[in-house]
Scaffold this motif. Structure first.
Motif, PDB file in Angstrom:
ATOM      1  N   ARG A 135       0.824  -1.201   0.000  1.00  0.00           N
ATOM      2  CA  ARG A 135       0.000   0.000   0.000  1.00  0.00           C
ATOM      3  C   ARG A 135       0.862   1.256   0.000  1.00  0.00           C
ATOM      4  O   ARG A 135       0.433   2.322   0.420  1.00  0.00           O
ATOM      5  N   SER A 136       2.071   1.132  -0.429  1.00  0.00           N
ATOM      6  CA  SER A 136       2.984   2.267  -0.438  1.00  0.00           C
ATOM      7  C   SER A 136       2.473   3.353  -1.363  1.00  0.00           C
ATOM      8  O   SER A 136       1.750   3.108  -2.316  1.00  0.00           O
ATOM      9  N   GLU A 137       2.896   4.584  -1.062  1.00  0.00           N
ATOM     10  CA  GLU A 137       2.597   5.697  -1.957  1.00  0.00           C
ATOM     11  C   GLU A 137       3.252   5.491  -3.313  1.00  0.00           C
ATOM     12  O   GLU A 137       2.941   6.193  -4.274  1.00  0.00           O
ATOM     13  N   GLN A 138       4.162   4.534  -3.397  1.00  0.00           N
ATOM     14  CA  GLN A 138       4.813   4.253  -4.674  1.00  0.00           C
ATOM     15  C   GLN A 138       3.860   3.605  -5.665  1.00  0.00           C
ATOM     16  O   GLN A 138       4.124   3.593  -6.869  1.00  0.00           O
ATOM     17  N   PHE A 139       2.749   3.036  -5.177  1.00  0.00           N
ATOM     18  CA  PHE A 139       1.779   2.384  -6.051  1.00  0.00           C
ATOM     19  C   PHE A 139       0.486   3.187  -6.073  1.00  0.00           C
ATOM     20  O   PHE A 139       0.014   3.659  -5.035  1.00  0.00           O
ATOM     21  N   GLY A 140      -0.085   3.330  -7.241  1.00  0.00           N
ATOM     22  CA  GLY A 140      -1.297   4.120  -7.363  1.00  0.00           C
ATOM     23  C   GLY A 140      -2.269   3.526  -8.364  1.00  0.00           C
ATOM     24  O   GLY A 140      -1.920   2.667  -9.190  1.00  0.00           O
ATOM     25  N   ILE A 141      -3.513   3.988  -8.282  1.00  0.00           N
ATOM     26  CA  ILE A 141      -4.593   3.510  -9.143  1.00  0.00           C
ATOM     27  C   ILE A 141      -5.077   4.643 -10.032  1.00  0.00           C
ATOM     28  O   ILE A 141      -5.269   5.784  -9.564  1.00  0.00           O
ATOM     29  N   ALA A 165      -5.557  15.474  -8.033  1.00  0.00           N
ATOM     30  CA  ALA A 165      -6.027  15.991  -9.318  1.00  0.00           C
ATOM     31  C   ALA A 165      -5.166  15.567 -10.488  1.00  0.00           C
ATOM     32  O   ALA A 165      -5.664  15.417 -11.601  1.00  0.00           O
ATOM     33  N   HIS A 166      -3.873  15.353 -10.269  1.00  0.00           N
ATOM     34  CA  HIS A 166      -2.984  15.152 -11.420  1.00  0.00           C
ATOM     35  C   HIS A 166      -2.024  13.986 -11.232  1.00  0.00           C
ATOM     36  O   HIS A 166      -0.905  14.024 -11.709  1.00  0.00           O
ATOM     37  N   ALA A 167      -2.427  12.961 -10.528  1.00  0.00           N
ATOM     38  CA  ALA A 167      -1.538  11.825 -10.330  1.00  0.00           C
ATOM     39  C   ALA A 167      -2.378  10.589 -10.028  1.00  0.00           C
ATOM     40  O   ALA A 167      -3.556  10.705  -9.667  1.00  0.00           O
ATOM     41  N   PRO A 168      -1.804   9.383 -10.163  1.00  0.00           N
ATOM     42  CA  PRO A 168      -2.531   8.199  -9.704  1.00  0.00           C
ATOM     43  C   PRO A 168      -2.909   8.332  -8.237  1.00  0.00           C
ATOM     44  O   PRO A 168      -2.203   8.974  -7.454  1.00  0.00           O
ATOM     45  N   CYS A 169      -4.006   7.738  -7.867  1.00  0.00           N
ATOM     46  CA  CYS A 169      -4.485   7.757  -6.482  1.00  0.00           C
ATOM     47  C   CYS A 169      -3.794   6.628  -5.732  1.00  0.00           C
ATOM     48  O   CYS A 169      -3.840   5.465  -6.160  1.00  0.00           O
ATOM     49  N   SER A 170      -3.128   6.936  -4.629  1.00  0.00           N
ATOM     50  CA  SER A 170      -2.409   5.895  -3.891  1.00  0.00           C
ATOM     51  C   SER A 170      -3.385   4.804  -3.460  1.00  0.00           C
ATOM     52  O   SER A 170      -4.588   5.036  -3.290  1.00  0.00           O
ATOM     53  N   LEU A 171      -2.858   3.613  -3.262  1.00  0.00           N
ATOM     54  CA  LEU A 171      -3.712   2.503  -2.835  1.00  0.00           C
ATOM     55  C   LEU A 171      -4.435   2.817  -1.532  1.00  0.00           C
ATOM     56  O   LEU A 171      -5.628   2.538  -1.380  1.00  0.00           O
ATOM     57  N   ALA A 172      -3.724   3.440  -0.602  1.00  0.00           N
ATOM     58  CA  ALA A 172      -4.341   3.776   0.681  1.00  0.00           C
ATOM     59  C   ALA A 172      -5.441   4.806   0.501  1.00  0.00           C
ATOM     60  O   ALA A 172      -6.523   4.696   1.097  1.00  0.00           O
ATOM     61  N   ALA A 173      -5.199   5.833  -0.309  1.00  0.00           N
ATOM     62  CA  ALA A 173      -6.203   6.873  -0.535  1.00  0.00           C
ATOM     63  C   ALA A 173      -7.413   6.307  -1.271  1.00  0.00           C
ATOM     64  O   ALA A 173      -8.566   6.677  -0.995  1.00  0.00           O
TER      65      ALA A 173
END
Length: 483
Positions: free
Chosen positions: A408-414, A432-440
């Motif tokens: 769930r690191s900020e390194q991974f996003g959806i 607004a301008h990046a993948p959404c982190s798994l945790a978020a």
């Protein structure tokens, strides 16, 4: 398998074939830029879960006077007494002079491959037995096949470089469908658009009692109750504009048509089903009904479904915080939780990334949009035929960086795409301008996931069952709602 499924032969003009028909207008989907040329190319795409609605079809509600006189374009499947997975010897589709064959599929039981593939639910078989001037109720048409094929070609442009070779590889892609024939057939044409070489592809089908690809009252008694309460609430306390629209329809149609349309019970979903199917295929609307009424019926049907999914309570009327999401926790929240669990496992290195395709219904896509918090005015529109939702997992880390042990690191996003357009920024809590982190992302949909209220944990799937390869799904009383 006791029931078989048969695919139609058809010939389509180029412009009509690629009409990705919306609820009200015949226009094409506007597809976004392929993954290889996107702004997110600095990240690495690891996995995609791709859910799509079947292509255009005939109505599932068939009692409206006048439908028996409608000729549905090239809908030759109606001549077959049974369904069949067999591929016709002649091309089933011709686009711009190019023959297109549907991809052969080998159905298998989703949770136990030693068992025979599940049959279509009884209500679907009942639809199939209903004739519409040579066609079958709820049957995929030539237009629907063309929409599915086009979706497959767009998927190839988007994800081909990441997951697809020239031929199907089960290590890189899996396919699941509801057992409804129009979904299986749509999947066959999506596959034809994905691969130049037609091969036999395994397709997983779930028992109706285990289906999570649409809100399923047979899966959860509580869900059936919630939807029934919502239905009764809509009928007993309808909004004023619903009564006004019903009165306008009452003035324009016969007593028989008024009752058959569902207007006696304020069922705008039923009337919408008929009118949109006619509109999608360029056919005249039924006598007395016009485009202006179609627009009103479309909006009210959407409002009715949302009302039902919220148990008639809505956000303002919920008995407790997050109570308006209770139906999701017993239905599409199960599937959404599986998607997220799979992505977290992939991020943690516990499972391989792949492209997972799910062929389903509008009552799959619409609740998922609600769960994401993006199905709000002015974006509260019924999903078109062949509409889709893509959930992409990206590794945004610098080269050599490692995630934490939970994946769930900020390194991974959806990144979430609706009809292949990035809608991630519209999800509450996502940047607004990046993948959404798994945790978020998990936090953004937490109210809709099983167990969020402490009472729906039992609705989660058996942990020994393969994640995302079992799909349970909108209940209509004791059954499921599929359109």
């Amino acid at each position: 398998m006791a029931t078989a499924r048969f695919l139609p032969r058809m010939r389509i003009a180029a412009g009509v074939a690629f009409a990705a028909v919306a609820g009200l207008a015949t226009g094409t989907h506007s597809f976004a830029t392929p993954a290889s040329a996107r702004a997110e190319e600095s990240s690495r795409l690891l996995a995609v879960s791709f859910v799509f609605r079947h292509g255009a079809r005939t109505p599932v509600y068939t009692t409206m006077p006048g439908l028996e006189m409608v000729t549905w374009p090239e809908c030759h499947t109606g001549r077959a007494p049974n369904f069949s997975y067999d591929i016709p010897s002649e091309p089933a589709l011709e686009l711009d002079g190019k023959p297109v064959r549907p991809c052969a599929v080998q159905p298998h039981h989703l949770s136990d491959v030693s068992r025979p593939p599940p049959e279509a639910p009884d209500e679907i078989m009942e639809q199939w037995s209903t004739m519409l001037n040579g066609a079958r109720a709820g049957q995929l048409t030539d237009l629907g096949c063309a929409q599915a094929y086009r979706l497959g070609t767009e998927l190839r442009k988007f994800y081909g470089a990441h997951f697809l070779g020239d031929r199907f590889d089960p290590a890189c892609m899996t396919l699941v469908s509801t057992s409804t024939p129009r979904c299986v057939q749509s999947a066959q044409f999506v596959l034809a658009g994905l691969f130049d070489s037609v091969v036999t592809v395994p397709i997983g089908l779930a028992e109706q009692a285990e289906e999570t690809l649409y809100p399923n009252g047979k899966l959860s008694e509580r869900l059936g109750h919630i939807l029934q309460v919502g239905r009764q609430s809509w009928q007993s306390s309808p909004p004023p504009h619903a009564l006004q629209t019903r009165a306008a329809i009452r003035e324009k149609v016969s007593d028989e048509a008024f009752s058959a349309s569902g207007m006696d019970k304020l069922n705008f979903v039923r009337l919408r089903d008929v009118l949109v199917a006619l509109k999608a295929h360029g056919l005249p609307l039924l006598p007395g009904l016009d485009e202006e009424l179609l627009a009103r019926v479309d909006a009210l049907a959407t409002e009715q479904i949302v009302h039902m999914m919220q148990g008639g309570r809505g956000k303002a009327g919920a008995a407790e915080p997050g109570g308006e999401y209770e139906a999701h926790r017993h239905s599409m929240g199960i599937f959404m939780g599986q998607v997220l669990d799979q992505m977290e496992a992939c991020a943690a290195g516990e499972s391989a990334g792949r492209l997972q395709l799910f062929s389903a219904h509008d009552t799959t896509v619409l609740p998922l949009l609600m769960i994401l918090g993006v199905f709000e005015p002015p974006n509260q529109h019924w999903p078109d035929f062949a509409s889709s939702l893509a959930f992409e997992l990206h590794d945004c880390s610098p080269a050599g960086a490692k995630a934490d042990g939970q994946g769930r690191s900020e390194q991974f996003g959806i990144i979430v795409r609706y009809n292949l357009e990035d809608i991630t920024a519209r999800i509450p809590g996502c940047p607004a301008h990046a993948p959404c982190s798994l945790a978020a992302f998990r936090q953004a949909i937490c109210h809709s996931l099983p167990g969020a209220d402490g009472d729906t944990a039992a609705d989660k799937q058996d942990p020994t069952r393969p994640v995302l390869l079992g799909t349970k799904g909108m209940g209509n009383g004791g059954g499921g709602t599929q359109f």
